[in-house]
Design a protein around this motif. Structure first.
Motif, PDB file in Angstrom:
ATOM      1  N   GLY A 196       0.691   3.902   9.797  1.00  0.00           N
ATOM      2  CA  GLY A 196       0.779   2.560  10.379  1.00  0.00           C
ATOM      3  C   GLY A 196       0.655   1.482   9.316  1.00  0.00           C
ATOM      4  O   GLY A 196       1.422   0.513   9.295  1.00  0.00           O
ATOM      5  N   CYS A 197      -0.311   1.655   8.399  1.00  0.00           N
ATOM      6  CA  CYS A 197      -0.515   0.645   7.357  1.00  0.00           C
ATOM      7  C   CYS A 197       0.649   0.629   6.376  1.00  0.00           C
ATOM      8  O   CYS A 197       1.072  -0.441   5.925  1.00  0.00           O
ATOM      9  CB  CYS A 197      -1.828   0.903   6.618  1.00  0.00           C
ATOM     10  N   VAL A 198       1.159   1.810   6.023  1.00  0.00           N
ATOM     11  CA  VAL A 198       2.277   1.860   5.087  1.00  0.00           C
ATOM     12  C   VAL A 198       3.511   1.228   5.727  1.00  0.00           C
ATOM     13  O   VAL A 198       4.237   0.448   5.101  1.00  0.00           O
ATOM     14  CB  VAL A 198       2.549   3.316   4.640  1.00  0.00           C
ATOM     15  N   ASP A 199       3.713   1.523   7.012  1.00  0.00           N
ATOM     16  CA  ASP A 199       4.846   0.931   7.716  1.00  0.00           C
ATOM     17  C   ASP A 199       4.708  -0.590   7.765  1.00  0.00           C
ATOM     18  O   ASP A 199       5.683  -1.323   7.605  1.00  0.00           O
ATOM     19  CB  ASP A 199       4.924   1.490   9.141  1.00  0.00           C
ATOM     20  N   ASN A 200       3.492  -1.042   7.950  1.00  0.00           N
ATOM     21  CA  ASN A 200       3.200  -2.466   7.981  1.00  0.00           C
ATOM     22  C   ASN A 200       3.637  -3.145   6.675  1.00  0.00           C
ATOM     23  O   ASN A 200       4.129  -4.274   6.679  1.00  0.00           O
ATOM     24  CB  ASN A 200       1.701  -2.627   8.224  1.00  0.00           C
ATOM     25  N   CYS A 201       3.482  -2.448   5.539  1.00  0.00           N
ATOM     26  CA  CYS A 201       3.933  -2.991   4.249  1.00  0.00           C
ATOM     27  C   CYS A 201       5.441  -3.165   4.244  1.00  0.00           C
ATOM     28  O   CYS A 201       5.962  -4.173   3.777  1.00  0.00           O
ATOM     29  CB  CYS A 201       3.575  -2.049   3.104  1.00  0.00           C
ATOM     30  N   HIS A 202       6.135  -2.148   4.760  1.00  0.00           N
ATOM     31  CA  HIS A 202       7.592  -2.199   4.757  1.00  0.00           C
ATOM     32  C   HIS A 202       8.106  -3.272   5.697  1.00  0.00           C
ATOM     33  O   HIS A 202       9.093  -3.947   5.430  1.00  0.00           O
ATOM     34  CB  HIS A 202       8.172  -0.832   5.154  1.00  0.00           C
ATOM     35  N   GLU A 203       7.401  -3.446   6.810  1.00  0.00           N
ATOM     36  CA  GLU A 203       7.813  -4.421   7.812  1.00  0.00           C
ATOM     37  C   GLU A 203       7.421  -5.836   7.423  1.00  0.00           C
ATOM     38  O   GLU A 203       8.001  -6.801   7.906  1.00  0.00           O
ATOM     39  CB  GLU A 203       7.131  -4.111   9.155  1.00  0.00           C
ATOM     40  N   GLY A 204       6.391  -5.935   6.602  1.00  0.00           N
ATOM     41  CA  GLY A 204       5.807  -7.249   6.319  1.00  0.00           C
ATOM     42  C   GLY A 204       6.829  -8.198   5.722  1.00  0.00           C
ATOM     43  O   GLY A 204       7.724  -7.791   4.983  1.00  0.00           O
ATOM     44  N   GLY A 205       6.682  -9.462   5.987  1.00  0.00           N
ATOM     45  CA  GLY A 205       7.584 -10.466   5.450  1.00  0.00           C
ATOM     46  C   GLY A 205       7.335 -10.686   3.969  1.00  0.00           C
ATOM     47  O   GLY A 205       6.584  -9.958   3.330  1.00  0.00           O
ATOM     48  N   ALA A 206       7.987 -11.704   3.426  1.00  0.00           N
ATOM     49  CA  ALA A 206       7.895 -11.974   1.995  1.00  0.00           C
ATOM     50  C   ALA A 206       6.458 -12.287   1.577  1.00  0.00           C
ATOM     51  O   ALA A 206       6.067 -12.007   0.447  1.00  0.00           O
ATOM     52  CB  ALA A 206       8.792 -13.153   1.633  1.00  0.00           C
ATOM     53  N   GLU A 207       5.664 -12.834   2.483  1.00  0.00           N
ATOM     54  CA  GLU A 207       4.292 -13.211   2.102  1.00  0.00           C
ATOM     55  C   GLU A 207       3.334 -12.030   2.171  1.00  0.00           C
ATOM     56  O   GLU A 207       2.196 -12.145   1.750  1.00  0.00           O
ATOM     57  CB  GLU A 207       3.725 -14.306   3.022  1.00  0.00           C
ATOM     58  N   HIS A 208       3.787 -10.926   2.763  1.00  0.00           N
ATOM     59  CA  HIS A 208       2.851  -9.825   2.948  1.00  0.00           C
ATOM     60  C   HIS A 208       2.430  -9.196   1.619  1.00  0.00           C
ATOM     61  O   HIS A 208       3.258  -8.787   0.832  1.00  0.00           O
ATOM     62  CB  HIS A 208       3.457  -8.729   3.846  1.00  0.00           C
ATOM     63  N   VAL A 209       1.147  -9.153   1.372  1.00  0.00           N
ATOM     64  CA  VAL A 209       0.590  -8.308   0.315  1.00  0.00           C
ATOM     65  C   VAL A 209      -0.678  -7.667   0.857  1.00  0.00           C
ATOM     66  O   VAL A 209      -1.386  -8.261   1.672  1.00  0.00           O
ATOM     67  CB  VAL A 209       0.180  -9.081  -0.962  1.00  0.00           C
ATOM     68  N   CYS A 210      -0.960  -6.464   0.409  1.00  0.00           N
ATOM     69  CA  CYS A 210      -2.214  -5.827   0.772  1.00  0.00           C
ATOM     70  C   CYS A 210      -2.554  -4.844  -0.321  1.00  0.00           C
ATOM     71  O   CYS A 210      -1.801  -4.689  -1.281  1.00  0.00           O
ATOM     72  CB  CYS A 210      -2.123  -5.147   2.136  1.00  0.00           C
ATOM     73  N   LYS A 211      -3.678  -4.185  -0.202  1.00  0.00           N
ATOM     74  CA  LYS A 211      -4.095  -3.330  -1.307  1.00  0.00           C
ATOM     75  C   LYS A 211      -3.256  -2.068  -1.426  1.00  0.00           C
ATOM     76  O   LYS A 211      -3.386  -1.340  -2.399  1.00  0.00           O
ATOM     77  CB  LYS A 211      -5.579  -3.007  -1.217  1.00  0.00           C
ATOM     78  N   ILE A 212      -2.377  -1.822  -0.442  1.00  0.00           N
ATOM     79  CA  ILE A 212      -1.485  -0.670  -0.579  1.00  0.00           C
ATOM     80  C   ILE A 212      -0.297  -1.034  -1.465  1.00  0.00           C
ATOM     81  O   ILE A 212       0.013  -0.351  -2.426  1.00  0.00           O
ATOM     82  CB  ILE A 212      -0.960  -0.201   0.791  1.00  0.00           C
ATOM     83  N   CYS A 213       0.352  -2.152  -1.149  1.00  0.00           N
ATOM     84  CA  CYS A 213       1.581  -2.466  -1.868  1.00  0.00           C
ATOM     85  C   CYS A 213       1.336  -3.281  -3.130  1.00  0.00           C
ATOM     86  O   CYS A 213       2.205  -3.373  -3.982  1.00  0.00           O
ATOM     87  CB  CYS A 213       2.589  -3.138  -0.937  1.00  0.00           C
ATOM     88  N   ASP A 214       0.145  -3.852  -3.268  1.00  0.00           N
ATOM     89  CA  ASP A 214      -0.142  -4.601  -4.491  1.00  0.00           C
ATOM     90  C   ASP A 214      -1.582  -4.331  -4.938  1.00  0.00           C
ATOM     91  O   ASP A 214      -2.430  -5.227  -4.941  1.00  0.00           O
ATOM     92  CB  ASP A 214       0.076  -6.100  -4.248  1.00  0.00           C
ATOM     93  N   PRO A 215      -1.853  -3.086  -5.323  1.00  0.00           N
ATOM     94  CA  PRO A 215      -3.241  -2.701  -5.622  1.00  0.00           C
ATOM     95  C   PRO A 215      -3.854  -3.509  -6.754  1.00  0.00           C
ATOM     96  O   PRO A 215      -5.063  -3.769  -6.742  1.00  0.00           O
ATOM     97  CB  PRO A 215      -3.159  -1.219  -5.996  1.00  0.00           C
ATOM     98  N   ALA A 216      -3.045  -3.921  -7.728  1.00  0.00           N
ATOM     99  CA  ALA A 216      -3.591  -4.638  -8.885  1.00  0.00           C
ATOM    100  C   ALA A 216      -4.290  -5.916  -8.440  1.00  0.00           C
ATOM    101  O   ALA A 216      -5.343  -6.288  -8.940  1.00  0.00           O
ATOM    102  CB  ALA A 216      -2.478  -4.956  -9.872  1.00  0.00           C
ATOM    103  N   ARG A 217      -3.702  -6.587  -7.442  1.00  0.00           N
ATOM    104  CA  ARG A 217      -4.274  -7.833  -6.954  1.00  0.00           C
ATOM    105  C   ARG A 217      -5.650  -7.618  -6.320  1.00  0.00           C
ATOM    106  O   ARG A 217      -6.478  -8.513  -6.278  1.00  0.00           O
ATOM    107  CB  ARG A 217      -3.320  -8.422  -5.917  1.00  0.00           C
ATOM    108  N   TYR A 218      -5.891  -6.406  -5.817  1.00  0.00           N
ATOM    109  CA  TYR A 218      -7.156  -6.127  -5.141  1.00  0.00           C
ATOM    110  C   TYR A 218      -8.118  -5.366  -6.053  1.00  0.00           C
ATOM    111  O   TYR A 218      -9.051  -4.733  -5.571  1.00  0.00           O
ATOM    112  CB  TYR A 218      -6.903  -5.361  -3.852  1.00  0.00           C
ATOM    113  N   GLY A 219      -7.838  -5.403  -7.331  1.00  0.00           N
ATOM    114  CA  GLY A 219      -8.759  -4.777  -8.267  1.00  0.00           C
ATOM    115  C   GLY A 219      -8.582  -3.285  -8.411  1.00  0.00           C
ATOM    116  O   GLY A 219      -9.384  -2.615  -9.040  1.00  0.00           O
ATOM    117  N   GLY A 220      -7.514  -2.737  -7.826  1.00  0.00           N
ATOM    118  CA  GLY A 220      -7.275  -1.297  -7.953  1.00  0.00           C
ATOM    119  C   GLY A 220      -6.301  -1.006  -9.056  1.00  0.00           C
ATOM    120  O   GLY A 220      -5.889  -1.904  -9.801  1.00  0.00           O
ATOM    121  N   GLU A 221      -5.941   0.243  -9.192  1.00  0.00           N
ATOM    122  CA  GLU A 221      -4.977   0.658 -10.207  1.00  0.00           C
ATOM    123  C   GLU A 221      -3.576   0.348  -9.717  1.00  0.00           C
ATOM    124  O   GLU A 221      -3.232   0.681  -8.586  1.00  0.00           O
ATOM    125  CB  GLU A 221      -5.074   2.173 -10.420  1.00  0.00           C
TER     126      GLU A 221
END
Ligand SMILES: [Zn+2]
Ligand SMILES: [Zn+2]
Length: 144
Positions: free
Chosen positions: A117-142
């Motif tokens: 569900g969360c991964v699908d949410n990344c694919h569905e998300g609009g241009a503003e969508h970011v989260c720690k799955i699709c942009d881990p660097a922004r959330y302090g991850g690798e």
């Protein structure tokens, strides 16, 4: 160093009591940011309570036994919490459901720590969508 060695001048009863107190303190202490803090602290306090209650009822000779019992219960609680943590999505915290066949359901997405569900949410998300799955660097991850 064990409690016993540290206070060698104390009586063995006092040392047994000291050891039980230490484990009780450990039981009711969790990092405040532990995910299911309330639920876990309730369970651990419950274990500590029954150990102390039984220790009081059964007298000073059994303190060591109750200390070991409580220590054992805490180890088990810790292992349960870790297993729960591994079996749920790291983003939405929903437990994985391997039987959920939906592409956007609660099954684990491949070998990732995320649900479909969360991964699908990344694919569905609009241009503003970011989260720690699709942009881990922004959330302090690798970054991946
Ligand atoms: Zn999720
Ligand atoms: Zn995303």
């Amino acid at each position: 160093m064990s409690a016993g060695e540290q206070y060698s001048s104390a009586s063995s009863e006092a040392r047994d009591l000291w050891a039980l107190l230490s484990v009780v303190l450990e039981a009711v202490t969790l990092p405040y940011d532990a995910y299911d803090y309330d639920e876990r602290i309730r369970e651990r306090a419950g274990e500590a309570k029954s150990a102390v209650r039984d220790a009081i009822n059964q007298g000073p000779d059994r303190l060591g036994w109750h200390t070991d019992w409580l220590r054992h219960r805490l180890t088990a609680e810790q292992a349960d919490a870790q297993a729960r943590e591994k079996n749920r999505c790291r983003r939405c915290r929903t437990p994985f459901d391997p039987a959920d066949g939906r592409f956007d359901g609660n099954a684990r997405h491949r070998e990732t720590p995320w649900c479909r569900g969360c991964v699908d949410n990344c694919h569905e998300g609009g241009a503003e969508h970011v989260c720690k799955i699709c942009d881990p660097a922004r959330y302090g991850g690798e970054p991946r």
